[in-house]
Enzyme design. Structure first.
Site, PDB file in Angstrom:
ATOM      1  N   LYS A  35      -6.814  -7.657  -9.189  1.00 56.21           N
ATOM      2  CA  LYS A  35      -6.213  -6.409  -9.657  1.00 56.21           C
ATOM      3  C   LYS A  35      -4.685  -6.491  -9.575  1.00 56.21           C
ATOM      4  O   LYS A  35      -4.143  -7.426  -8.959  1.00 56.21           O
ATOM      5  CB  LYS A  35      -6.734  -5.236  -8.815  1.00 56.21           C
ATOM      6  CG  LYS A  35      -6.375  -5.332  -7.333  1.00 56.21           C
ATOM      7  CD  LYS A  35      -7.144  -4.295  -6.509  1.00 56.21           C
ATOM      8  CE  LYS A  35      -6.762  -4.411  -5.041  1.00 56.21           C
ATOM      9  NZ  LYS A  35      -7.597  -3.557  -4.185  1.00 56.21           N
ATOM     10  N   TYR A 244      28.712  -3.215  -1.703  1.00 53.74           N
ATOM     11  CA  TYR A 244      28.845  -1.757  -1.742  1.00 53.74           C
ATOM     12  C   TYR A 244      28.932  -1.160  -0.339  1.00 53.74           C
ATOM     13  O   TYR A 244      28.184  -1.566   0.561  1.00 53.74           O
ATOM     14  CB  TYR A 244      27.629  -1.134  -2.426  1.00 53.74           C
ATOM     15  CG  TYR A 244      27.591  -1.284  -3.925  1.00 53.74           C
ATOM     16  CD1 TYR A 244      28.596  -0.747  -4.734  1.00 53.74           C
ATOM     17  CD2 TYR A 244      26.528  -1.935  -4.542  1.00 53.74           C
ATOM     18  CE1 TYR A 244      28.534  -0.863  -6.113  1.00 53.74           C
ATOM     19  CE2 TYR A 244      26.449  -2.047  -5.919  1.00 53.74           C
ATOM     20  CZ  TYR A 244      27.459  -1.509  -6.700  1.00 53.74           C
ATOM     21  OH  TYR A 244      27.402  -1.624  -8.057  1.00 53.74           O
TER      22      TYR A 244
HETATM   23  C1  LIG Z   1      -8.075  -4.362  -3.090  1.00 57.86           C
HETATM   24  C2  LIG Z   1      -9.497  -4.370  -2.727  1.00 57.86           C
HETATM   25  C3  LIG Z   1     -10.103  -5.540  -2.235  1.00 57.86           C
HETATM   26  C4  LIG Z   1      -9.292  -6.747  -1.816  1.00 57.86           C
HETATM   27  O1  LIG Z   1      -8.651  -6.427  -0.601  1.00 57.86           O
HETATM   28  P1  LIG Z   1      -7.721  -7.444   0.193  1.00 57.86           P
HETATM   29  O2  LIG Z   1      -7.365  -6.722   1.432  1.00 57.86           O
HETATM   30  O3  LIG Z   1      -6.533  -7.687  -0.686  1.00 57.86           O
HETATM   31  O4  LIG Z   1      -8.500  -8.682   0.423  1.00 57.86           O
HETATM   32  C5  LIG Z   1     -11.473  -5.537  -2.067  1.00 57.86           C
HETATM   33  N1  LIG Z   1     -12.218  -4.424  -2.325  1.00 57.86           N
HETATM   34  C6  LIG Z   1     -11.666  -3.280  -2.755  1.00 57.86           C
HETATM   35  C7  LIG Z   1     -12.527  -2.101  -3.002  1.00 57.86           C
HETATM   36  C8  LIG Z   1     -10.284  -3.205  -2.964  1.00 57.86           C
HETATM   37  O5  LIG Z   1      -9.736  -2.059  -3.374  1.00 57.86           O
END
Ligand SMILES: *Cc1c(COP(=O)(O)O)cnc(C)c1O
Length: 347
Positions: A35, A244
């Protein structure tokens, strides 16, 4: 070249997937979460490398992300969507053969009415109160789901990065109770849960951050390497300031390199005072405020003027930067900017 170079080490990514896969026994499948554009590193390239290494199931947050992953991978792998079946997703889910993780009664009805026979998973809420069906809702639809094309039942741990947290066994217990007697594969664990041990593995694990080199997978190989070009250097006398707001004043004569990158590239201003860039093994502290496109770095102690300095690499990883910014590695990775020249190595 005035842009920073972001090198994504696909061999390291694959080694991380294999190492996480080795935590569970052979009958447990290890998926890959890609994702947020593969945690900022490019979902298409990342997914392709992991598919070559043996990953067969991928997870994205929303259907639109699934489209990109399907385009990169073609048919033959399963792409699951955590956000489920939203209004307007039906064509994408059908045409690209995505598998939505159904989160509610509404989504369930939408899915079985619009795409009868099309495979889906169910996400259960075991206490995180984010996504998924709660026990009563699940009880009401479980029968329908089992008669339809249910492929997987999953839930997500809220505190898996803290191994001793009482929330972990509590969610485990709830998940077991909610899925008792079901004849479909079950999945509970992301990276943190994999490290909690085999009780948490069930049939499928869903690592994300560990693949990309982040905590809580401490043994992970770094995947993101960021090198930033030095545009200019200058000699300062004692009493002169950098950047800055004159927040840093030279106490002695020094040499400052001006590096091309800044907060517009995801290098947050707040990390400045704590952070160094590296010339080989030698740290060079950031001086003054991080600007939108430029950063001052103290190179007084270097034997030469470098062409480039490393911000992310073997000496300093995403979690080091995260600590310096008061955040987590996930946020550092997903904020990596779009101006970098990206290079994929290995794979
Ligand atoms: C993002 C997510 C994962 C992966 O989690 P990590 O901590 O990055 O390994 C797995 N399951 C769900 C439902 C998620 O939202």
């Amino acid at each position: 070249m005035g842009t920073g170079q972001l090198t994504i080490d696909l061999d390291a990514l694959i080694a991380n997937w294999q190492a996480l896969n080795a935590f569970s026994d052979d009958r447990v499948e290890t998926a890959a979460v890609v994702k947020a554009d593969g945690y900022g590193l490019g979902a298409g390239r990342v997914a392709k490398a992991l598919a070559r290494a043996g990953a067969r199931r991928f997870f994205v947050a929303v259907a639109e992300e699934g489209a990109k992953v399907r385009e990169a991978l073609g048919p033959g792998v399963e792409i699951n969507v955590f956000g489920g079946h939203m209004r307007g997703d039906t064509d994408m889910i059908h045409d690209l053969d995505l598998v939505p993780m159904i989160n509610s009664l509404d989504q369930m009805l939408r899915h079985v009415e619009a795409l009868p026979g099309h495979r889906f998973g169910v996400q259960l809420d075991t206490g995180m109160n984010r996504l998924g069906m709660e026990p009563a809702e699940w009880q009401a639809v479980r029968g329908i789901a089992e008669e339809q094309s249910l492929t997987i039942v999953m839930s997500h741990l809220a505190c898996a990065d803290e191994p001793d947290h009482p929330m972990n066994p509590q969610q485990l217990k709830t998940f077991k109770a909610m899925t008792e007697g079901l004849d479909v594969p079950r999945s509970l664990s992301a990276t943190g849960g994999i490290l909690l041990g085999s009780d948490y593995h069930f049939d499928l694990t869903r690592p994300g951050i560990g693949l990309y080199g982040g905590r809580p997978f401490e043994q992970a190989h770094p995947v993101a390497h960021l090198d930033l070009p030095v545009i200019q250097t200058r000699e300062l006398a004692a009493g002169e300031t950098v950047g800055y707001g004159n927040t840093w004043t030279a106490e002695a004569p020094c040499r400052i390199a001006t590096v091309s990158a800044g907060y517009a590239d995801g290098i947050q201003r707040i990390m400045g005072p704590m952070t160094a860039m590296y010339f080989g093994e030698t740290p060079c502290p950031i001086r003054g405020r991080i600007s939108m496109d430029l950063i001052g770095v103290d190179i007084t102690h270097l034997p030469e003027v470098p062409d480039r300095l490393s911000l992310l690499g073997h000496r300093q990883g995403v979690d080091d930067l995260a600590d310096n910014a008061g955040t987590i590695g996930y946020e550092i990775l997903t904020q990596l900017g779009h101006r970098y020249t990206r290079r994929y190595a290995g794979g």
